[in-house]
Scaffold this motif. Structure first.
Motif, PDB file in Angstrom:
ATOM      1  N   ALA A 149      67.980  81.810  57.739  1.00  0.00           N
ATOM      2  CA  ALA A 149      67.672  81.964  59.165  1.00  0.00           C
ATOM      3  C   ALA A 149      67.460  80.628  59.864  1.00  0.00           C
ATOM      4  O   ALA A 149      67.400  80.575  61.087  1.00  0.00           O
ATOM      5  CB  ALA A 149      66.438  82.845  59.343  1.00  0.00           C
TER       6      ALA A 149
ATOM      7  N   ALA B  62      63.566  86.997  63.656  1.00  0.00           N
ATOM      8  CA  ALA B  62      63.953  88.406  63.552  1.00  0.00           C
ATOM      9  C   ALA B  62      62.806  89.310  63.122  1.00  0.00           C
ATOM     10  O   ALA B  62      62.973  90.522  63.080  1.00  0.00           O
ATOM     11  CB  ALA B  62      65.116  88.552  62.556  1.00  0.00           C
ATOM     12  N   SER B  63      61.635  88.742  62.771  1.00  0.00           N
ATOM     13  CA  SER B  63      60.523  89.576  62.298  1.00  0.00           C
ATOM     14  C   SER B  63      59.198  88.926  62.671  1.00  0.00           C
ATOM     15  O   SER B  63      59.141  87.763  63.075  1.00  0.00           O
ATOM     16  CB  SER B  63      60.600  89.767  60.771  1.00  0.00           C
ATOM     17  OG  SER B  63      60.424  88.529  60.122  1.00  0.00           O
TER      18      SER B  63
ATOM     19  N   ALA C 184      66.534  81.613  63.776  1.00  0.00           N
ATOM     20  CA  ALA C 184      66.789  82.972  64.270  1.00  0.00           C
ATOM     21  C   ALA C 184      65.556  83.817  63.951  1.00  0.00           C
ATOM     22  O   ALA C 184      65.331  84.202  62.799  1.00  0.00           O
ATOM     23  CB  ALA C 184      68.031  83.558  63.614  1.00  0.00           C
TER      24      ALA C 184
ATOM     25  N   VAL D  50      58.610  90.764  68.811  1.00  0.00           N
ATOM     26  CA  VAL D  50      59.920  90.676  68.142  1.00  0.00           C
ATOM     27  C   VAL D  50      60.622  92.039  68.155  1.00  0.00           C
ATOM     28  O   VAL D  50      61.091  92.541  67.133  1.00  0.00           O
ATOM     29  CB  VAL D  50      59.798  90.137  66.695  1.00  0.00           C
ATOM     30  CG1 VAL D  50      61.151  89.643  66.190  1.00  0.00           C
ATOM     31  CG2 VAL D  50      58.795  89.007  66.603  1.00  0.00           C
TER      32      VAL D  50
ATOM     33  N   SER E  39      63.342  92.506  69.715  1.00  0.00           N
ATOM     34  CA  SER E  39      64.745  92.122  69.539  1.00  0.00           C
ATOM     35  C   SER E  39      64.781  90.664  69.078  1.00  0.00           C
ATOM     36  O   SER E  39      63.928  89.870  69.470  1.00  0.00           O
ATOM     37  CB  SER E  39      65.531  92.293  70.844  1.00  0.00           C
ATOM     38  OG  SER E  39      64.983  91.477  71.865  1.00  0.00           O
ATOM     39  N   PRO E  40      65.764  90.289  68.240  1.00  0.00           N
ATOM     40  CA  PRO E  40      65.825  88.914  67.728  1.00  0.00           C
ATOM     41  C   PRO E  40      66.048  87.909  68.859  1.00  0.00           C
ATOM     42  O   PRO E  40      66.652  88.213  69.880  1.00  0.00           O
ATOM     43  CB  PRO E  40      67.032  88.943  66.774  1.00  0.00           C
ATOM     44  CG  PRO E  40      67.270  90.377  66.471  1.00  0.00           C
ATOM     45  CD  PRO E  40      66.834  91.139  67.691  1.00  0.00           C
TER      46      PRO E  40
END
Length: 400
Positions: free
Chosen positions: A159, A51-52, A49, A131, A133-134
């Motif tokens: 993650a 996310a950053s 996932a 990034v 949005s994830p």
């Protein structure tokens, strides 16, 4: 040009071969990776996932036969469409963008609509690098030789989900492996699998999990090893059960301890086994310490802990005379660990205990295994006198 090869090891993964080619004439360069090991027993699937921006810098090993997917864009890089590469998540996206842009000038001249849609898709791929949005990155490798970095290793990464799976016949054929026409044996699957079931901790009663594994002991039989770990209080325990039936005869195993290396011999002590050390006038009754699969040194340590942790022997409730005798016994027990010769005797009426023969399959000069007929009292303790496996159906029918 010049090709350079480097054998390197990725931490918490395995060894790979990195090959780098460079041409001085046209300045073209290329980097590829190959696995330095064999094809693994199972395939592997990494689901990350993202996310950053830090996630975009995770190292990725992608082999030739691995496929990469981003479900949010319905985007996939098929297997065998690219050479193996050691890169990052961002590097994989950049490589995909470069591949899509390669033939765009020709497409704009022949099919403007298709070129426009591909330009639009390239824009979406480039936005992923920010990034905003994830999104989910999935790397699936039937050979099991791909890898996605866990920056928190050896701790777990919340993650990143790593799934190992059995290859399908089509995937095995794709890798050039021989496909076994026989269906997998359920019993063999059970031997290779660690089963897990929920239980409560015996110390604090908090929810815990117990792992169970079927293990084949060489030159003996199958046993079931169960281990329980409690995350709440840290309590750990393990127990061994025999995987077979009660033997027709009892077993008495005698080992003459002559060398410190004897302490490393494997021992399976079943619940029905008693232990005796004549030189120390010591005997451990049936059922004490439960079933254990350990070494001779480990069993002697458990015996010592059993004596020391008993409040009636060395605790506040003990008497000075008894304490002195037990301290002397513990000292002699320490001397048994290779300093002084002694006999270690295991007597198991059920015949389900084992002490490793380091000379197997030859005879061990220091080890003697005796088979004997059980007495009526021993059969009574094992519950065999009242056990009937034949003829009970007819008696039950006539009793009705």
């Amino acid at each position: 040009g010049v090709t350079r090869l480097l054998l390197t090891r990725i931490p918490f993964f395995k060894e790979i071969i990195v090959s780098s080619f460079s041409c001085d004439s046209c300045s073209w360069s290329n980097t590829e990776i190959q696995s330095a090991g064999r094809i693994q027993e199972q395939g592997v699937r990494y689901t990350l996932a993202v996310a950053s921006r830090q996630d975009m810098n995770r190292e990725v090993v992608k082999t030739d036969c691995a496929s990469a997917r981003i479900p949010e864009l319905d985007f996939e890089i098929p297997a065998f469409s690219q050479k193996g590469v050691l890169t990052t998540i961002e590097g994989i996206i950049d490589r995909a963008v470069a591949g899509l842009e390669q033939d765009q000038p020709a497409r704009r001249a022949t099919d403007k609509e298709v070129a426009r849609k591909i330009d639009e898709f390239i824009g979406k791929l480039r936005q992923l690098k920010e990034v905003n949005s994830p999104f989910t990155f999935i790397l699936d490798d039937p050979s099991g030789n791909s890898f996605v970095e866990n920056p928190h290793a050896p701790q777990r990464d919340e993650a990143l989900v790593v799934t190992h799976y059995r290859r399908s016949p089509q995937q095995s054929a794709m890798l050039g492996l021989e496909v076994d026409a026989k269906p997998p044996d359920a019993a063999e699957d059970l031997r290779d699998e660690v089963l897990q079931f929920n239980t409560n901790c015996p110390e604090c009663n908090a929810p815990a999990s117990t792992n169970m594994k079927l293990v084949q002991i060489p030159h003996f039989k199958e046993v079931i090893i169960m281990a329980t770990n409690c995350d709440s209080c840290g309590h750990r325990t393990n127990e061994v059960k025999s995987g077979g039936a009660i033997e027709p005869q009892g077993t008495r195993i005698t080992l003459r301890i002559t060398d410190p290396s004897d302490m490393t011999r494997d021992i399976l002590k079943s619940e029905t086994c008693s232990v005796e050390i004549p030189e120390l006038e010591f005997e451990l009754g049936m059922g004490a310490l439960g079933g254990k699969f350990t070494t001779l040194e480990g069993l002697l340590k458990d015996i010592r802990d059993l004596v020391e942790k008993n409040p009636f022997t060395l605790g506040d409730s003990s008497t000075p005379s008894r304490t002195g005798k037990l301290q002397e016994f513990i000292g002699k027990l320490q001397d048994v660990k290779g300093k002084s010769e002694a006999h270690f005797i295991m007597d198991d009426p059920a015949g389900n205990s084992y002490l490793q023969n380091v000379y197997a399959p030859e005879e061990d000069p220091e080890l003697r295994v005796q088979r004997y007929e059980r007495t009526f009292e021993q059969n009574e303790e094992l519950g065999l006198n009242d056990m009937r496996t034949e003829g009970y159906e007819t008696e039950a029918a006539s009793g009705r």
